[in-house]
Design a protein around this motif. Structure first.
Motif, PDB file in Angstrom:
ATOM      1  N   SER A  10       0.842  -1.196   0.000  1.00  0.00           N
ATOM      2  CA  SER A  10       0.000   0.000   0.000  1.00  0.00           C
ATOM      3  C   SER A  10       0.878   1.248   0.000  1.00  0.00           C
ATOM      4  N   LYS A  11       0.433   2.256  -0.724  1.00  0.00           N
ATOM      5  CA  LYS A  11       1.122   3.545  -0.748  1.00  0.00           C
ATOM      6  C   LYS A  11       0.104   4.638  -0.993  1.00  0.00           C
ATOM      7  N   THR A  12       0.025   5.607  -0.069  1.00  0.00           N
ATOM      8  CA  THR A  12      -0.846   6.762  -0.251  1.00  0.00           C
ATOM      9  C   THR A  12       0.014   8.013  -0.262  1.00  0.00           C
ATOM     10  N   TYR A  13      -0.571   9.109  -0.724  1.00  0.00           N
ATOM     11  CA  TYR A  13       0.151  10.364  -0.858  1.00  0.00           C
ATOM     12  C   TYR A  13      -0.480  11.438   0.015  1.00  0.00           C
ATOM     13  N   GLU A  14       0.316  12.468   0.266  1.00  0.00           N
ATOM     14  CA  GLU A  14      -0.208  13.637   0.957  1.00  0.00           C
ATOM     15  C   GLU A  14      -0.361  14.760  -0.046  1.00  0.00           C
ATOM     16  N   THR A  24      -3.944  14.209   4.183  1.00  0.00           N
ATOM     17  CA  THR A  24      -4.038  13.012   3.364  1.00  0.00           C
ATOM     18  C   THR A  24      -5.187  13.184   2.392  1.00  0.00           C
ATOM     19  N   ARG A  35      -3.317   0.083  -3.067  1.00  0.00           N
ATOM     20  CA  ARG A  35      -3.849  -0.421  -1.806  1.00  0.00           C
ATOM     21  C   ARG A  35      -3.894  -1.942  -1.816  1.00  0.00           C
ATOM     22  N   ASP A  71       4.151   2.276   2.077  1.00  0.00           N
ATOM     23  CA  ASP A  71       3.780   2.555   3.461  1.00  0.00           C
ATOM     24  C   ASP A  71       3.619   1.257   4.243  1.00  0.00           C
ATOM     25  N   HIS A  72       3.093   0.255   3.557  1.00  0.00           N
ATOM     26  CA  HIS A  72       2.866  -1.047   4.188  1.00  0.00           C
ATOM     27  C   HIS A  72       3.183  -2.142   3.168  1.00  0.00           C
TER      28      HIS A  72
END
Length: 260
Positions: A10-14, A24, A35, A71-72
Motif C-alpha cells: 500500500s502507498k498513499t500520498y499527501e 491526506t 492499496r 507505506d505497508h
C-alpha cells in the motif's frame, strides 16, 4: 523460488490543503496510490499490469524498482526484501532488475552516443576492456534489430522506435532476471509498437527473461503477457490468464478490457 513477490503493498500520498497545510488526500491516494496489492512474478514469465491512467500503475512500478518505499507491505526480489536489505545487497540486486521507460528520448542522455548509452551499465557493473565492451555493444545492437554501425549515432539521429530498441539493449546488457516495462510502446506508432512487442517476446524466449509489463493498452498486454492483473483505483480487480482476458468476470475489468 518466485522471482518477485509483492505482499499487501500500500502507498498513499499527501496533498497540500489550504495555506499549504498537509492533509491526506483520499482522491489522490485512490487515483495514484496503491492499496493492498499482492502479485507474484515467476522466472520466465511476463505479468501484465493493465489499467487506465491514474490507476496506480506508475506508483507500482516505482515501488518494484526500489525507487518509492511502500507505506505497508513487503517487496521480495530473488528472496531478498528490497526495502530491508543493506545498500550493498541492493546494489547487487540492481543488476538483475532493469527498466524500459515510456519516453525513449527522456530515458537517455541526448549528448551521449548509442555506444555510451548501452555501455553505461557495463561500465557500472563489469570491467571489460574498451575493445571487449565495443564488441558486446555491437552484439546487443544486432540482438535488438539494429546495426553495429548505429553505435556512433546520437539520440536525435534515431527514430523513436530505434531509440526504444537502444533502451531495450541497455536493459538486457547485464542479462537481468527481471525487466520492468513501463508503457514501453505507448509513444510509438502502431506499426512500430507491434515490431517492438514481437521483438520483446522473442527476447523473452531467447534469453529466458521475465517481464513486469505495465500498460493501459489491452492489445499490447494481450500480445506479450502470460498472465494479467487488472488494476483500478489502486487495487487489483482481477488476475487472469491472458487467453481468458476478454472473458473476465469483474464488472470493472470488463469495462477496462472492452474500452479498447
Amino acid at each position: 523460488m518466485s522471482l518477485l513477490v509483492l505482499e499487501n503493498i500500500s502507498k498513499t500520498y499527501e496533498a497540500s490543503g489550504w495555506f499549504g497545510m498537509k492533509k491526506t488526500s483520499a482522491a489522490k491516494a485512490s487515483s495514484s496510490g496503491v492499496r493492498d496489492i499482492s502479485l507474484v512474478v515467476e522466472p520466465g514469465m511476463c505479468l501484465g499490469i493493465l489499467g487506465e491512467s491514474g490507476a496506480g500503475k506508475s506508483t507500482l512500478a516505482r515501488i518494484v524498482l526500489g525507487l518509492l518505499a511502500p507505506d505497508h507491505g513487503r517487496v521480495t526480489f530473488q528472496d531478498v526484501d528490497l526495502y530491508r536489505c543493506d545498500r550493498r545487497t541492493r546494489q547487487r540486486l540492481r543488476r538483475d532488475l532493469q527498466v524500459v521507460f515510456q519516453d525513449s528520448y527522456s530515458a537517455v542522455n541526448p549528448r551521449q552516443t548509442v555506444q555510451q548509452i548501452i555501455g553505461e551499465p557495463l561500465r557500472n557493473f563489469e570491467r571489460f576492456s574498451a575493445q571487449e565492451e565495443k564488441r558486446i555493444i555491437a552484439e546487443l545492437l544486432e540482438t535488438v534489430g539494429l546495426r553495429a554501425s548505429d553505435m556512433v549515432k546520437t539520440p536525435k539521429q534515431m527514430s523513436g522506435g530505434q531509440l526504444q530498441r537502444v533502451n531495450i539493449a541497455r536493459a538486457i546488457a547485464l542479462k537481468p532476471k527481471l525487466i520492468v516495462l513501463d508503457e514501453p510502446v505507448s509513444s510509438l506508432d502502431m506499426i512500430v509498437q507491434k515490431q517492438i512487442l514481437l521483438h520483446l517476446k522473442e527476447l523473452k524466449q531467447h534469453l529466458n527473461l521475465s517481464y513486469l509489463f505495465i500498460s493501459h493498452d489491452v492489445m499490447a498486454v494481450h500480445v506479450l503477457s502470460d498472465q494479467v492483473a487488472i488494476i483500478d483505483n489502486g487495487m487489483i480487480m482481477e488476475s487472469i490468464n491472458t487467453d481468458d482476458l476478454f472473458e473476465c468476470n469483474h464488472p470493472v475489468s470488463r469495462r477496462i478490457v472492452h474500452s479498447v
